[in-house]
Motif scaffolding. Structure first.
Motif, PDB file in Angstrom:
ATOM      1  N   THR A  35       0.835  -1.200   0.000  1.00 46.13           N
ATOM      2  CA  THR A  35       0.000   0.000   0.000  1.00 46.13           C
ATOM      3  C   THR A  35       0.868   1.249   0.000  1.00 46.13           C
ATOM      4  O   THR A  35       1.600   1.515   0.948  1.00 46.13           O
ATOM      5  CB  THR A  35      -0.921   0.018   1.224  1.00 46.13           C
ATOM      6  N   LYS A  38      -0.665   6.979  -1.420  1.00 44.64           N
ATOM      7  CA  LYS A  38      -1.966   7.421  -1.937  1.00 44.64           C
ATOM      8  C   LYS A  38      -2.857   6.246  -2.344  1.00 44.64           C
ATOM      9  O   LYS A  38      -3.854   6.431  -3.043  1.00 44.64           O
ATOM     10  CB  LYS A  38      -1.758   8.354  -3.133  1.00 44.64           C
ATOM     11  N   ASP A  39      -2.503   5.069  -1.862  1.00 45.95           N
ATOM     12  CA  ASP A  39      -3.244   3.870  -2.249  1.00 45.95           C
ATOM     13  C   ASP A  39      -4.369   3.523  -1.281  1.00 45.95           C
ATOM     14  O   ASP A  39      -4.279   3.781  -0.072  1.00 45.95           O
ATOM     15  CB  ASP A  39      -2.310   2.658  -2.322  1.00 45.95           C
ATOM     16  N   VAL A  40      -5.391   2.899  -1.831  1.00 42.41           N
ATOM     17  CA  VAL A  40      -6.488   2.324  -1.064  1.00 42.41           C
ATOM     18  C   VAL A  40      -6.499   0.817  -1.348  1.00 42.41           C
ATOM     19  O   VAL A  40      -6.538   0.406  -2.509  1.00 42.41           O
ATOM     20  CB  VAL A  40      -7.845   2.935  -1.474  1.00 42.41           C
ATOM     21  N   ILE A  81      -5.357   2.055   4.119  1.00 38.60           N
ATOM     22  CA  ILE A  81      -5.139   3.248   3.306  1.00 38.60           C
ATOM     23  C   ILE A  81      -3.724   3.766   3.518  1.00 38.60           C
ATOM     24  O   ILE A  81      -3.113   3.572   4.572  1.00 38.60           O
ATOM     25  CB  ILE A  81      -6.156   4.372   3.627  1.00 38.60           C
ATOM     26  N   LYS A  84      -1.262   9.356   2.824  1.00 41.39           N
ATOM     27  CA  LYS A  84      -1.713  10.596   2.195  1.00 41.39           C
ATOM     28  C   LYS A  84      -3.119  10.502   1.606  1.00 41.39           C
ATOM     29  O   LYS A  84      -3.576  11.421   0.916  1.00 41.39           O
ATOM     30  CB  LYS A  84      -0.718  11.014   1.110  1.00 41.39           C
ATOM     31  N   VAL A  85      -3.807   9.416   1.871  1.00 40.59           N
ATOM     32  CA  VAL A  85      -5.171   9.256   1.378  1.00 40.59           C
ATOM     33  C   VAL A  85      -6.121  10.165   2.156  1.00 40.59           C
ATOM     34  O   VAL A  85      -6.097  10.185   3.391  1.00 40.59           O
ATOM     35  CB  VAL A  85      -5.626   7.782   1.486  1.00 40.59           C
ATOM     36  N   LYS A  86      -6.953  10.911   1.432  1.00 42.82           N
ATOM     37  CA  LYS A  86      -7.835  11.883   2.072  1.00 42.82           C
ATOM     38  C   LYS A  86      -9.323  11.558   1.929  1.00 42.82           C
ATOM     39  O   LYS A  86     -10.143  12.008   2.737  1.00 42.82           O
ATOM     40  CB  LYS A  86      -7.575  13.277   1.483  1.00 42.82           C
ATOM     41  N   LYS A  87      -9.678  10.793   0.911  1.00 38.42           N
ATOM     42  CA  LYS A  87     -11.094  10.607   0.604  1.00 38.42           C
ATOM     43  C   LYS A  87     -11.724   9.380   1.256  1.00 38.42           C
ATOM     44  O   LYS A  87     -12.946   9.255   1.271  1.00 38.42           O
ATOM     45  CB  LYS A  87     -11.287  10.517  -0.916  1.00 38.42           C
ATOM     46  N   ASP A 145      -4.626   3.565  -6.592  1.00 30.36           N
ATOM     47  CA  ASP A 145      -4.502   4.976  -6.233  1.00 30.36           C
ATOM     48  C   ASP A 145      -5.905   5.509  -5.931  1.00 30.36           C
ATOM     49  O   ASP A 145      -6.865   5.208  -6.646  1.00 30.36           O
ATOM     50  CB  ASP A 145      -3.878   5.746  -7.394  1.00 30.36           C
ATOM     51  N   GLU A 146      -6.027   6.315  -4.880  1.00 30.19           N
ATOM     52  CA  GLU A 146      -7.355   6.765  -4.448  1.00 30.19           C
ATOM     53  C   GLU A 146      -8.104   7.553  -5.519  1.00 30.19           C
ATOM     54  O   GLU A 146      -9.332   7.589  -5.518  1.00 30.19           O
ATOM     55  CB  GLU A 146      -7.257   7.601  -3.169  1.00 30.19           C
ATOM     56  N   HIS A 147      -7.369   8.165  -6.454  1.00 25.83           N
ATOM     57  CA  HIS A 147      -8.039   8.932  -7.506  1.00 25.83           C
ATOM     58  C   HIS A 147      -8.961   8.049  -8.344  1.00 25.83           C
ATOM     59  O   HIS A 147      -9.965   8.525  -8.887  1.00 25.83           O
ATOM     60  CB  HIS A 147      -7.010   9.610  -8.415  1.00 25.83           C
TER      61      HIS A 147
END
Length: 360
Positions: A35, A38-40, A81, A84-87, A145-147
């Motif tokens: 992980t 920025k990964d989920v 997560i 740096k994951v925010k969502k 990636d969370e995007h």
């Protein structure tokens, strides 16, 4: 020497994969990356079966690299997560559709059209940034990636909602982009399968008067009573097709086999739009003079960007739109592929991954 799928990455994974052009899927142990910031990472609960999965498994498009683990209609629950994951947070319900990467810097990406990025990375069967191959949702878990991870609406069913991540956005996007989402418009849908039945639902939710075109007369009851379409046309019947001339504002053509399109163009009103979303590789026969007198448009469309896909999921949740599915265990997947090839499903298979995939 290339590493084996099992040793490419540090995190062990398990799923089903095709290993040759027979397309037969069987258990595969492979690996996923650790992980990243920025990964989920999420446990896969359900994964829809798309016709694309069959094409790739059998190398029907000529660029499959084996082994291949299909699946791009993936729904699950977050287990980890990156820093740096925010969502997202652990425990969230999420989805991943047809993409897990894009350049994020080109003109298309800047317009939230990652699906048209020349450097897009599909969810399975292609090279990721690190040079290793992507594996799809016929597996125990995913990392992305969370995007490219979508928030799952609270009131949208996980199983019957999964196919929306491909079939849903593939039909929603052209309805929106080409202005076919206004109440009172007359919209045609060609083909009543995995894509077509969802197209009918979205068009009806937008307030359209919907006409279904099908070569199969026995689908009339399904279309009119089950899906609440307004009209049903047997496209092989010339008299019925003649009755549609100059009657439609737009048509979403979901058929993936070669078929006559001149009668569909004739069904369009002035400024009408015929949009192809099916994967047809054979050339169509069409003359310019069939278009110019009515200023008609023929176009194509494929899935949607991440922003639009989230919008589609939220719209589906608000309007109670899901796919009509048959839920199956993963060891039934080869039988399901065979049935799908014969259109023997109403209208989408979904794998109950969490309850049927057992790691060795």
């Amino acid at each position: 020497m290339a590493k084996s799928p099992e040793s490419e990455h540090p995190v062990k994974a398990f799923g089903y994969a095709a290993r040759d052009v027979s397309g037969v899927l069987s258990p595969l142990t492979f690996s996923r990356r650790a992980t990243g910031d920025k990964d989920v990472r999420f446990k896969v609960l359900y994964c829809g079966i798309c016709h694309t999965d069959l094409h790739f498994s059998k190398n029907e498009w000529g660029f499959t690299t084996y082994p291949i683990t299909p699946g791009h209609e993936i729904v699950g629950v977050v287990t980890e997560i990156g820093s740096k994951v925010k969502k997202f947070k652990v425990g969230d319900k999420v989805g991943v559709g047809c993409l897990v990467g894009s350049c994020r810097s080109c003109e298309n990406c800047a317009k939230d059209l990652e699906n048209y990025c020349p450097q897009q990375i599909p969810t399975y069967g292609f090279l990721h940034y690190d040079g290793t191959r992507t594996y799809g949702g016929y597996s125990d878990h995913m990392v992305s990636d969370e995007h490219f991870v979508l928030r799952w609406p609270e009131n949208l069913p996980l199983d019957s909602g999964a196919p929306l991540l491909c079939a849903g956005i593939t039909t929603y996007s052209p309805l929106r982009h080409f202005g076919l989402d206004k109440p009172g418009l007359k919209i045609g849908v060609v083909g009543l399968g995995g894509l077509g039945h969802v197209a009918v639902k979205f068009a009806k939710a937008f307030g359209a008067e919907v006409t279904v075109f099908s070569t199969t007369p026995s689908k009339k009851q399904e279309a009119l009573e089950g899906l609440k379409a307004d009209h049903f046309i047997v496209s092989k019947d010339q008299e019925q097709m003649q009755s549609t001339v100059n009657s439609l504002d737009g048509i979403i053509d979901t058929v993936s086999a070669s078929h006559p399109i001149a009668p569909l163009v004739n069904a369009l009103k002035t400024d009408g739009k015929l949009v192809f979303v099916g994967a047809v590789f054979e050339p169509f026969e069409l003359t310019a003079v069939s278009l110019s007198p009515g200023r008609k448009m023929v176009a194509g469309s494929t899935i949607g960007g991440l922003k639009e896909t989230q919008e589609m999921l939220d719209f589906a949740a608000k309007h109670g739109i899901t796919a009509d599915i048959e839920l199956i265990p993963i060891d039934y997947v080869n039988t399901a592929m065979g049935r799908m090839l014969k259109s023997d499903v109403k209208y989408r298979f979904v794998i109950d991954v969490a309850n049927s995939l057992k790691a060795p």
